[in-house]
Design an enzyme around this catalytic site. Structure first.
Site, mmCIF file in Angstrom:
data_model
loop_
_atom_site.group_PDB
_atom_site.id
_atom_site.type_symbol
_atom_site.label_atom_id
_atom_site.label_comp_id
_atom_site.label_asym_id
_atom_site.label_seq_id
_atom_site.Cartn_x
_atom_site.Cartn_y
_atom_site.Cartn_z
ATOM 1 N NE ARG A 277 -4.130 -1.997 1.889
ATOM 2 C CZ ARG A 277 -5.054 -2.396 2.763
ATOM 3 N NH1 ARG A 277 -4.994 -1.970 4.021
ATOM 4 N NH2 ARG A 277 -6.022 -3.202 2.383
ATOM 5 C CE1 TYR A 415 -1.490 -0.916 -7.316
ATOM 6 C CE2 TYR A 415 -1.391 -2.315 -9.252
ATOM 7 C CZ TYR A 415 -0.902 -1.276 -8.515
ATOM 8 O OH TYR A 415 0.186 -0.571 -8.978
ATOM 9 C CD GLU A 416 -1.376 -4.435 -3.493
ATOM 10 O OE1 GLU A 416 -1.694 -5.130 -2.517
ATOM 11 O OE2 GLU A 416 -0.856 -4.916 -4.521
ATOM 12 N N GLY A 417 -6.418 -2.922 -2.167
ATOM 13 C CA GLY A 417 -7.542 -2.363 -1.428
ATOM 14 C C GLY A 417 -8.078 -1.132 -2.112
#
Length: 520
Positions: A277, A415-417
């Site tokens: 992140r 991506y990554e949340g």
């Protein structure tokens, strides 16, 4: 100022960096040398592969991924130069330097070839994960990842389980004392390639019937190219990051090694997810920096308008173009300040001598993480968008890399949340359930209106506050902007003025959105 000079200047006015220097973990001279070397690598090795890799992309031949020309050489240069392990312990083959310096250097790389950087980024994050949770049985993996002798991925999503991790169906079973994994995983960056002979897939799989995430454990699945157990199903056709193969993989009784404790897969995997992140924020910074520099250079050289009886003038002198350039630069410098602040707090959480200082730094880093992830993604996309507008029709063509940057940046908010997940995380975990990070932030920033808004939303019923989460996240970014504007002013007074001028209206807008969502 060059990108390296701006990074050094911003580090110089970041209190966390000064604290790391005072503790003896780094100094400005080392930082200057590292960033100078990173800049040379970025321009000399990574820049030449970016455009060609976008046009050609990764492809599948005979069931295996073929990467664009130049990627193997770039991998050798990045790994051979020690860049994968810049912030990993020296005892494991790394350089032992702060995360802040690694993030600064990586932003220079991402300014040139973000698609390629997905591979070393995953290797570095996996090395951190295995250094923390791998134990003696996986000790050989960290030096091998740092050296580029092995590569790694993160495998979470499945056809029936994306962000809803608790629905993962991939299973791991013991067979004769060994673990075997069976299932399908998707959205795997660099899931197959030939940069290294072995790829270690950091994979979540179900090891018990416990519902949700409690039945998930974390495994390393070593995949040797051409060996059975892991099969490439396809690579995705994407809007951007064409040089990065996004793979779907089938695991059929693949040999696996348990990482850490059984049943603790998701909490342990966050050692990798959190770094990725931060990496997203760094990617946004790299793209924003490149877009700002290109737009400024073009506007200084491109001549149009002015007195018809005189030679045309640089378009940068036209008030509206100057306005656009100012906004582009201001948002870029804000992200630079935020990324480096977050990275320094991650460093202090690990390196500060006193437990209280480490705990406060960890709380502040947790508070800042969803903000940097979200607005790193948005700034990384908005900057090429603004720069294209400055260049006009030229920016819309492939004569300039801005259209590629715009496409590459779009996925950062996914991506990554996703941004929605980051907003919920920021509200629920940083304000409602625990306020240590909020307290650490308010101790540093004069943000009484944000503090009052946080108190208001925390007391609201869950459905209402979840509806207000995005607006509250944006109000939080306004509060961070006000806090960081002071240090930006020391380097770029014009950018600080632009940011401060817009703050009252922006905060009022988002506060009103929060109140509207909370209204019965």
């Amino acid at each position: 100022m060059t990108g390296e000079e701006r990074l050094l200047a911003m580090l110089g006015v970041t209190p966390g960096w000064r604290r790391l220097c005072a503790l003896g973990h780094v100094d400005d001279e080392v930082a200057g040398e590292v960033l100078a070397a990173a800049g040379r690598l970025a321009r000399g090795v990574l820049r030449p592969i970016a455009e060609a890799s976008d046009r050609v992309g990764a492809r599948v031949e005979d069931g295996r991924v073929v990467l664009p020309e130049g990627f193997a050489g770039a991998w050798a240069e990045v790994a051979g130069g020690g860049w994968i392990g810049l912030d990993l312990p020296e005892a494991l083959g790394g350089s032992g330097l702060p995360v802040a310096l690694q993030a600064a250097a990586e932003s220079l790389f991402d300014a040139e070839a973000p698609a390629f950087l997905m591979a070393p980024g995953a290797a570095r994050s996996a090395a951190h994960l295995l250094a923390q949770h791998g134990g003696e049985g996986l000790a050989d993996w960290v030096p091998a990842l740092i050296a580029g002798e092995r590569a790694a991925t993160i495998c979470i999503s499945e056809p029936g389980a994306g962000s809803d991790v608790g629905r993962i169906a991939t299973k791991a079973t013991r067979e004769g004392g060994a673990w075997r994994v069976t299932g399908q995983k998707i959205w795997i960056s660099f899931g197959d390639h030939d940069l290294a002979p072995i790829i270690g897939h950091c994979l979540l799989a179900r090891t018990s019937d416990a519902p949700g995430t409690r039945g998930l454990s974390l495994f390393l699945v070593p995949a040797r190219r051409g060996a059975p157990g892991v099969t490439l199903l396809r690579i995705e056709e994407k809007l951007g990051l064409h040089g990065s193969p996004t793979c779907a993989l089938a695991f059929d009784g693949a040999e696996a090694r348990l990482i850490g404790e059984e049943g603790r897969g998701l909490p342990q995997l966050f050692a990798m997810i959190e770094l990725m992140r931060l990496q997203t924020g760094v990617q946004g910074l790299g793209l924003a920096t490149a877009a700002a520099e290109l737009a400024e250079a073009y506007a200084a050289e491109r001549r149009q308008g002015g007195d018809p009886a005189a030679p045309p003038v640089p378009i940068a002198t036209h008030p509206d173009v100057a306005r656009q350039l100012g906004q582009l630069r201001a948002e870029t410098e804000l992200l630079r300040a935020a990324v480096l602040e977050l990275a320094c707090q991650i460093d202090l959480a690990a390196r500060a001598p006193e437990p209280e200082e480490r705990a406060e730094a960890q709380a502040l880093a947790a508070f800042l993480m969803p903000l940097v992830k979200t607005f790193g993604a948005e700034t990384g996309f908005d900057a090429p968008h603004r720069a294209i507008q400055v260049l006009g029709g030229a920016g819309y063509t492939r004569d300039y890399p801005l259209e590629r940057m715009l496409r590459d940046a779009r996925v950062l908010a996914i991506y990554e949340g996703t941004s929605g997940m980051q907003a919920i995380d920021f509200l629920e975990r940083r304000v409602v359930r625990g306020q240590a990070g909020l307290a650490a932030f308010l101790a540093r920033a004069e943000a009484p209106r944000f503090a009052a808004l946080a108190e208001r939303i925390a007391a609201a019923p869950e459905p209402a506050r979840l509806a207000a989460a995005d607006a509250f996240l944006r109000a939080g970014w306004c509060a961070v902007t006000g806090w960081l504007a002071g240090r930006i002013e020391a380097i770029d007074p014009a950018s600080a003025r632009i940011l401060r001028r817009a703050l009252p209206e922006r905060f009022a807008l988002h506060a009103a959105e929060v109140e509207a969502a909370l209204a019965p």
